[in-house]
Design a protein around this motif. Structure first.
Motif, PDB file in Angstrom:
ATOM      1  N   ALA A 132       1.136  -1.290  -0.372  1.00  0.00           N
ATOM      2  CA  ALA A 132       0.600   0.447  -0.198  1.00  0.00           C
ATOM      3  C   ALA A 132       0.516   1.115  -0.197  1.00  0.00           C
ATOM      4  CB  ALA A 132      -1.008   0.537   1.275  1.00  0.00           C
ATOM      5  N   GLY A 133       2.187   0.648   0.524  1.00  0.00           N
ATOM      6  CA  GLY A 133       2.466   1.993   0.689  1.00  0.00           C
ATOM      7  C   GLY A 133       3.593   2.467  -0.267  1.00  0.00           C
ATOM      8  N   THR A 134       3.714   1.274  -1.351  1.00  0.00           N
ATOM      9  CA  THR A 134       4.452   1.800  -2.457  1.00  0.00           C
ATOM     10  C   THR A 134       3.504   2.271  -3.824  1.00  0.00           C
ATOM     11  OG1 THR A 134       6.331  -0.368  -2.449  1.00  0.00           O
ATOM     12  CG2 THR A 134       5.381   0.601  -4.160  1.00  0.00           C
ATOM     13  N   PHE A 135       2.185   1.676  -3.697  1.00  0.00           N
ATOM     14  CA  PHE A 135       1.624   2.388  -4.033  1.00  0.00           C
ATOM     15  C   PHE A 135       1.243   3.894  -3.886  1.00  0.00           C
ATOM     16  CE2 PHE A 135       1.209  -1.147  -6.903  1.00  0.00           C
ATOM     17  CZ  PHE A 135       0.266  -1.425  -7.709  1.00  0.00           C
ATOM     18  N   LEU A 136       1.007   3.911  -2.760  1.00  0.00           N
ATOM     19  CA  LEU A 136       0.216   5.342  -2.110  1.00  0.00           C
ATOM     20  C   LEU A 136       2.171   6.311  -2.940  1.00  0.00           C
ATOM     21  CD1 LEU A 136      -1.437   5.133   0.649  1.00  0.00           C
ATOM     22  CD2 LEU A 136      -2.254   5.992  -1.356  1.00  0.00           C
ATOM     23  N   LEU A 137       3.300   5.999  -2.858  1.00  0.00           N
ATOM     24  CA  LEU A 137       4.224   6.471  -3.551  1.00  0.00           C
ATOM     25  C   LEU A 137       4.457   6.934  -4.990  1.00  0.00           C
ATOM     26  CD1 LEU A 137       7.108   8.204  -2.800  1.00  0.00           C
ATOM     27  CD2 LEU A 137       8.023   5.532  -2.968  1.00  0.00           C
ATOM     28  N   GLY A 138       3.842   5.413  -5.835  1.00  0.00           N
ATOM     29  CA  GLY A 138       3.735   6.026  -6.666  1.00  0.00           C
ATOM     30  C   GLY A 138       2.631   6.808  -7.046  1.00  0.00           C
ATOM     31  N   GLU A 139       1.861   6.956  -6.892  1.00  0.00           N
ATOM     32  CA  GLU A 139       0.583   8.359  -7.177  1.00  0.00           C
ATOM     33  C   GLU A 139       1.148   9.338  -6.909  1.00  0.00           C
ATOM     34  OE1 GLU A 139      -2.315   6.185  -5.088  1.00  0.00           O
ATOM     35  OE2 GLU A 139      -2.832   4.609  -6.453  1.00  0.00           O
ATOM     36  N   ALA A 174      -6.669   5.661  -3.089  1.00  0.00           N
ATOM     37  CA  ALA A 174      -6.634   4.511  -1.570  1.00  0.00           C
ATOM     38  C   ALA A 174      -7.362   3.379  -2.516  1.00  0.00           C
ATOM     39  CB  ALA A 174      -7.331   5.473  -0.624  1.00  0.00           C
ATOM     40  N   LEU A 175      -8.398   3.253  -3.140  1.00  0.00           N
ATOM     41  CA  LEU A 175      -9.125   1.916  -3.452  1.00  0.00           C
ATOM     42  C   LEU A 175      -8.264   1.180  -4.318  1.00  0.00           C
ATOM     43  CD1 LEU A 175     -12.489   3.259  -4.390  1.00  0.00           C
ATOM     44  CD2 LEU A 175     -11.616   1.496  -2.074  1.00  0.00           C
ATOM     45  N   LYS A 176      -7.232   2.044  -4.985  1.00  0.00           N
ATOM     46  CA  LYS A 176      -6.784   0.918  -6.098  1.00  0.00           C
ATOM     47  C   LYS A 176      -5.235   0.873  -4.833  1.00  0.00           C
ATOM     48  CE  LYS A 176      -6.967   4.623 -10.068  1.00  0.00           C
ATOM     49  NZ  LYS A 176      -6.623   5.208 -10.064  1.00  0.00           N
ATOM     50  N   ALA A 177      -4.882   1.077  -4.567  1.00  0.00           N
ATOM     51  CA  ALA A 177      -3.476   0.789  -2.898  1.00  0.00           C
ATOM     52  C   ALA A 177      -4.035  -0.196  -2.616  1.00  0.00           C
ATOM     53  CB  ALA A 177      -3.293   1.896  -2.075  1.00  0.00           C
ATOM     54  N   ALA A 178      -5.235  -0.735  -1.748  1.00  0.00           N
ATOM     55  CA  ALA A 178      -5.973  -1.317  -1.484  1.00  0.00           C
ATOM     56  C   ALA A 178      -5.905  -2.850  -2.503  1.00  0.00           C
ATOM     57  CB  ALA A 178      -7.311  -0.997  -0.822  1.00  0.00           C
ATOM     58  N   LEU A 179      -6.680  -2.068  -3.596  1.00  0.00           N
ATOM     59  CA  LEU A 179      -6.102  -3.919  -4.672  1.00  0.00           C
ATOM     60  C   LEU A 179      -5.071  -4.159  -4.282  1.00  0.00           C
ATOM     61  CD1 LEU A 179      -8.053  -5.380  -6.261  1.00  0.00           C
ATOM     62  CD2 LEU A 179      -7.512  -3.413  -7.961  1.00  0.00           C
ATOM     63  N   ALA A 180      -4.381  -3.731  -5.056  1.00  0.00           N
ATOM     64  CA  ALA A 180      -3.059  -4.176  -5.058  1.00  0.00           C
ATOM     65  C   ALA A 180      -2.161  -4.640  -3.632  1.00  0.00           C
ATOM     66  CB  ALA A 180      -2.051  -3.172  -5.341  1.00  0.00           C
ATOM     67  N   MET A 181      -2.342  -4.123  -2.409  1.00  0.00           N
ATOM     68  CA  MET A 181      -2.210  -4.734  -0.882  1.00  0.00           C
ATOM     69  C   MET A 181      -2.511  -6.690  -0.820  1.00  0.00           C
ATOM     70  SD  MET A 181      -3.791  -2.323   2.094  1.00  0.00           S
ATOM     71  CE  MET A 181      -3.998  -3.378   2.581  1.00  0.00           C
ATOM     72  N   GLY A 182      -4.017  -5.829  -1.688  1.00  0.00           N
ATOM     73  CA  GLY A 182      -4.629  -7.382  -1.851  1.00  0.00           C
ATOM     74  C   GLY A 182      -3.754  -8.907  -2.897  1.00  0.00           C
ATOM     75  N   ALA A 183      -3.640  -8.228  -3.729  1.00  0.00           N
ATOM     76  CA  ALA A 183      -3.247  -8.983  -4.775  1.00  0.00           C
ATOM     77  C   ALA A 183      -1.759  -9.454  -4.973  1.00  0.00           C
ATOM     78  CB  ALA A 183      -3.211  -8.130  -6.164  1.00  0.00           C
TER      79      ALA A 183
END
Length: 193
Positions: A132-139, A174-183
């Motif tokens: 989630a942190g990685t995706f939020l940084l990317g965003e 935030a939803l995209k990060a949540a999806l990634a943190m599961g996938a």
């Protein structure tokens, strides 16, 4: 402990490294990453008052960067950008070219794919919170380039560009990060078996 288990679980690898190494594989991954991003960009919902729609391209680009690593992720997004600049209508809403107000986000996607790919190589996609942190940084990287570009290309003030090109997208991100943190951590669990 088997050698395969040690190899797949060790940081220093990204998901794409689990496939047998070859030049053809790398080319296919780069072209496939560009195509995935182009297809995901067609999932677009207009945002009232903003020239930037909500799309699937950010999620796809960050997923590509994380799965392929910094170099291949950057190259995939560079292929995506170059093809769109050359006229391929696969930017958001079938757009192409560099003159559109949202082109700064495309530039940001290249940088973000490289950043999340570098972090993934250090194991940032192996746990839910780090993913989630990685995706939020990317965003954040995408916005750091996209919002100023939006302001410059449209003549908006920076405050107006933030209101039109950042604020409406925060919940979706935030939803995209949540999806990634599961996938992504789940993909690593399957790869380690």
């Amino acid at each position: 402990m088997s050698t395969a288990a040690v190899t797949t679980a060790r940081p220093g690898k990204v998901l794409a490294d689990l496939l047998p190494a070859s030049r053809a594989k790398n080319i296919a991954l780069v072209v496939g990453g560009a195509a995935l991003t182009g297809i995901a960009a067609q999932i677009a919902l207009p945002v009232p008052g903003s020239p930037v729609p909500v799309t699937g391209q950010t999620f796809a680009a960050l997923l590509v960067g994380t799965a392929l690593g910094a170099r291949r992720g950057f190259l995939a997004l560079a292929v995506y950008a170059l093809a769109g600049m050359a006229g391929m209508p696969w930017f958001a809403e079938g757009g192409s070219g560099m003159s559109m107000p949202a082109f700064g986000y495309v530039i940001g996607l290249m940088l973000a794919a490289a950043a999340v790919g570098a972090l993934a190589r250090r194991g940032a996609d192996r746990s839910m919170l780090r993913t989630a942190g990685t995706f939020l940084l990317g965003e954040a990287i995408v916005y750091a380039v996209g919002v100023p570009y939006l302001a410059l290309s449209t003549g908006m003030s920076l405050t107006a560009a933030i209101a039109a090109g950042l604020t409406p997208f925060l919940i979706g991100d935030a939803l995209k990060a949540a999806l990634a943190m599961g996938a992504l951590p789940t993909a690593w669990k399957f790869a380690n078996k």
